[in-house]
Design a protein around this motif. Structure first.
Motif, PDB file in Angstrom:
ATOM      1  N   PRO A  68      85.472  18.757  -7.341  1.00 34.65           N
ATOM      2  CA  PRO A  68      84.536  19.847  -6.989  1.00 34.65           C
ATOM      3  C   PRO A  68      85.115  21.221  -7.265  1.00 34.65           C
ATOM      4  O   PRO A  68      84.371  22.188  -7.449  1.00 34.65           O
ATOM      5  CB  PRO A  68      84.297  19.635  -5.489  1.00 34.65           C
ATOM      6  CG  PRO A  68      85.212  18.571  -5.023  1.00 34.65           C
ATOM      7  CD  PRO A  68      85.767  17.867  -6.213  1.00 34.65           C
ATOM      8  N   ILE A  69      86.432  21.312  -7.337  1.00 37.82           N
ATOM      9  CA  ILE A  69      87.059  22.599  -7.638  1.00 37.82           C
ATOM     10  C   ILE A  69      86.796  22.957  -9.100  1.00 37.82           C
ATOM     11  O   ILE A  69      86.435  24.085  -9.434  1.00 37.82           O
ATOM     12  CB  ILE A  69      88.587  22.531  -7.375  1.00 37.82           C
ATOM     13  CG1 ILE A  69      88.872  22.105  -5.930  1.00 37.82           C
ATOM     14  CG2 ILE A  69      89.277  23.852  -7.722  1.00 37.82           C
ATOM     15  CD1 ILE A  69      88.282  22.991  -4.868  1.00 37.82           C
ATOM     16  N   THR A  89      86.228  27.191  -2.440  1.00 37.39           N
ATOM     17  CA  THR A  89      85.919  26.955  -3.856  1.00 37.39           C
ATOM     18  C   THR A  89      84.971  25.768  -4.022  1.00 37.39           C
ATOM     19  O   THR A  89      83.987  25.848  -4.760  1.00 37.39           O
ATOM     20  CB  THR A  89      87.215  26.704  -4.663  1.00 37.39           C
ATOM     21  OG1 THR A  89      88.131  27.743  -4.389  1.00 37.39           O
ATOM     22  CG2 THR A  89      86.941  26.665  -6.162  1.00 37.39           C
ATOM     23  N   GLN A  90      85.259  24.655  -3.338  1.00 43.66           N
ATOM     24  CA  GLN A  90      84.387  23.482  -3.494  1.00 43.66           C
ATOM     25  C   GLN A  90      82.985  23.766  -2.961  1.00 43.66           C
ATOM     26  O   GLN A  90      82.019  23.146  -3.392  1.00 43.66           O
ATOM     27  CB  GLN A  90      85.012  22.241  -2.841  1.00 43.66           C
ATOM     28  CG  GLN A  90      85.187  22.255  -1.344  1.00 43.66           C
ATOM     29  CD  GLN A  90      83.952  21.906  -0.553  1.00 43.66           C
ATOM     30  OE1 GLN A  90      83.126  21.135  -1.012  1.00 43.66           O
ATOM     31  NE2 GLN A  90      83.818  22.480   0.629  1.00 43.66           N
ATOM     32  N   ALA A  91      82.897  24.716  -2.008  1.00 41.37           N
ATOM     33  CA  ALA A  91      81.571  25.072  -1.481  1.00 41.37           C
ATOM     34  C   ALA A  91      80.867  26.068  -2.400  1.00 41.37           C
ATOM     35  O   ALA A  91      79.769  26.536  -2.099  1.00 41.37           O
ATOM     36  CB  ALA A  91      81.724  25.657  -0.076  1.00 41.37           C
ATOM     37  N   GLY A  92      81.529  26.408  -3.521  1.00 39.09           N
ATOM     38  CA  GLY A  92      80.932  27.329  -4.485  1.00 39.09           C
ATOM     39  C   GLY A  92      80.919  28.769  -4.021  1.00 39.09           C
ATOM     40  O   GLY A  92      80.092  29.564  -4.453  1.00 39.09           O
ATOM     41  N   LEU A 139      90.680  25.846  -1.219  1.00 35.49           N
ATOM     42  CA  LEU A 139      89.994  24.633  -1.709  1.00 35.49           C
ATOM     43  C   LEU A 139      88.626  24.502  -1.037  1.00 35.49           C
ATOM     44  O   LEU A 139      87.627  24.183  -1.682  1.00 35.49           O
ATOM     45  CB  LEU A 139      90.849  23.390  -1.414  1.00 35.49           C
ATOM     46  CG  LEU A 139      92.090  23.191  -2.289  1.00 35.49           C
ATOM     47  CD1 LEU A 139      92.948  22.055  -1.738  1.00 35.49           C
ATOM     48  CD2 LEU A 139      91.713  22.905  -3.734  1.00 35.49           C
ATOM     49  N   ALA A 148      83.128  23.843  -9.458  1.00 37.69           N
ATOM     50  CA  ALA A 148      82.814  25.168  -8.906  1.00 37.69           C
ATOM     51  C   ALA A 148      83.345  26.292  -9.781  1.00 37.69           C
ATOM     52  O   ALA A 148      82.736  27.355  -9.874  1.00 37.69           O
ATOM     53  CB  ALA A 148      83.393  25.284  -7.499  1.00 37.69           C
ATOM     54  N   THR A 149      84.464  26.039 -10.443  1.00 40.87           N
ATOM     55  CA  THR A 149      85.037  27.114 -11.267  1.00 40.87           C
ATOM     56  C   THR A 149      84.511  27.060 -12.703  1.00 40.87           C
ATOM     57  O   THR A 149      84.928  27.828 -13.551  1.00 40.87           O
ATOM     58  CB  THR A 149      86.581  27.021 -11.279  1.00 40.87           C
ATOM     59  OG1 THR A 149      86.972  25.695 -11.610  1.00 40.87           O
ATOM     60  CG2 THR A 149      87.165  27.392  -9.934  1.00 40.87           C
TER      61      THR A 149
END
Lengths: 222, 124
Positions: free
Chosen positions: B107-108, A54-57, A51, B111-112
């Motif tokens: 944000p997941i 992913t949230q940090a890209g 997580l 981001a995806t």
């Protein structure tokens, strides 16, 4: 068994934030029993890291695995074909497991994921307390099965000391006085006469006196 | 009682909220859920004594994790309702949907690259 607690998540995040391929390696031994570093905890930590990345890209590969025991080469060898795929490993084993993995995989970065605390018992789920300090020469036969080394804050051999107050230790009122426990137990066993003979100074040569210890059992070695 | 609530929620039934594990909640966010609520029985009225109290602790633990990994613990919540509180359930779904709409996509999901459409229309 060895008792440990998970390291704070932010500490682990700080360790692995610069990597992209991380393996979380749990241990099915002691740390599973105290719910600090088994497969379940490895999955939770891996999910949290996924997580985070992913949230940090960021593209990152975070996998989890759990070995039967990380304090044995045979089980650590199960990682030999996987290690190359990762930049770093977070081992959720006790300090022994982390070190043994680091020894075996010399060129791989191995981080600890738990703080190893003590040798203790499960009083109830989520409540563990210390019982043994592995001094190398057990004196439980003389002290009613209660260890003055682990249970007395001063490790006294002829207690209790003047700080014992109504069965509580002066260090903290939540800690029972080890020698009060020994007295009560010996009274129950009808062995209070043991208090009439002072105990000789303990031989600490089997403890940490001589540096890191080693057991050699020629009867077992192949 | 045919109560209206937003169609954006997916209900996952469990025998007791005591069955809800930390990993279930984390996986929901890994799969891109914008928000998750755990709805258990009233405290003190668990058929299995303490299942909802276990769930409360797990929810709080996951909220902490979500805060630390940058997803946001406010996307997860627990409510305690009895089976006779259907009206309140629908109300909570409307409230939580509005709250998640305000927070925006997870944000997941952003981001995806899956957060391309509005999360839901809020039906009032």
């Amino acid at each position: 068994m060895i008792k440990a607690v998970p390291k704070p998540l932010e500490e682990v995040l700080d360790l692995v934030k610069d990597f992209t391929k991380v393996l979380i390696a749990g241990c099915d031994g002691c740390v599973t029993v105290c719910e600090a570093g088994g497969l379940k905890e490895a999955k939770v930590l891996a999910s949290a890291l996924r997580l985070y990345f992913t949230q940090a890209g960021r593209q990152a590969q975070i996998d989890e695995i759990s070995l039967t025991r990380q304090c044995e080469k045979e089980y650590l060898a199960q990682l030999s074909d996987k290690m190359d795929a990762y930049d770093a490993v977070v081992s959720l084993a006790c300090g022994c497991g982390v070190q043994y993995m680091a020894e075996m995989y010399n060129n791989k970065i191995i981080y600890p994921g738990v703080d190893t605390c003590f040798l203790g018992v499960n009083e109830e789920r989520g409540l563990y307390s210390e019982r043994c300090q592995a001094c190398g020469r057990c004196i439980l036969a003389e002290t009613g099965g209660i260890c003055p080394i682990a249970r007395c804050s001063k490790r006294m051999l002829n207690g209790p000391c003047g700080g014992s107050d109504a069965g509580r230790c002066e260090i903290n009122k939540d800690i029972p006085c080890g020698w009060e426990l020994i007295y009560e137990r010996l009274k129950t066993l009808g062995q209070l006469d043991r208090f009439e003979k002072p105990v000789d100074p303990k031989d600490w040569t089997t403890s940490r006196d001589g540096g890191p210890r080693k057991i050699v059992r020629e009867d077992l070695r192949i | 009682m045919r109560l209206q609530y937003p169609p954006s929620v997916r209900i996952i039934e469990v025998p007791c909220t005591g069955k809800v594990d930390v990993m279930h909640l984390l996986m929901a966010f890994e799969y891109g859920a914008d928000g998750v609520i755990v709805v258990g029985c009233m405290e003190g009225e668990c058929h299995y004594s303490v299942g909802n109290l276990y769930a409360k602790k797990r929810v709080n633990r996951v909220k902490e994790i979500l805060d630390k990994v940058g997803v946001g613990g406010e996307r997860l919540a627990m409510y305690n309702l009895s089976s006779g509180m259907g009206g309140r359930f629908a109300e909570i779904i409307r409230e939580i949907t509005e709250k998640v709409m305000e927070l925006g996509p997870s944000p997941i999901r952003v981001a995806t690259g899956k957060a391309t459409r509005p999360i839901a229309e809020v039906t009032t």
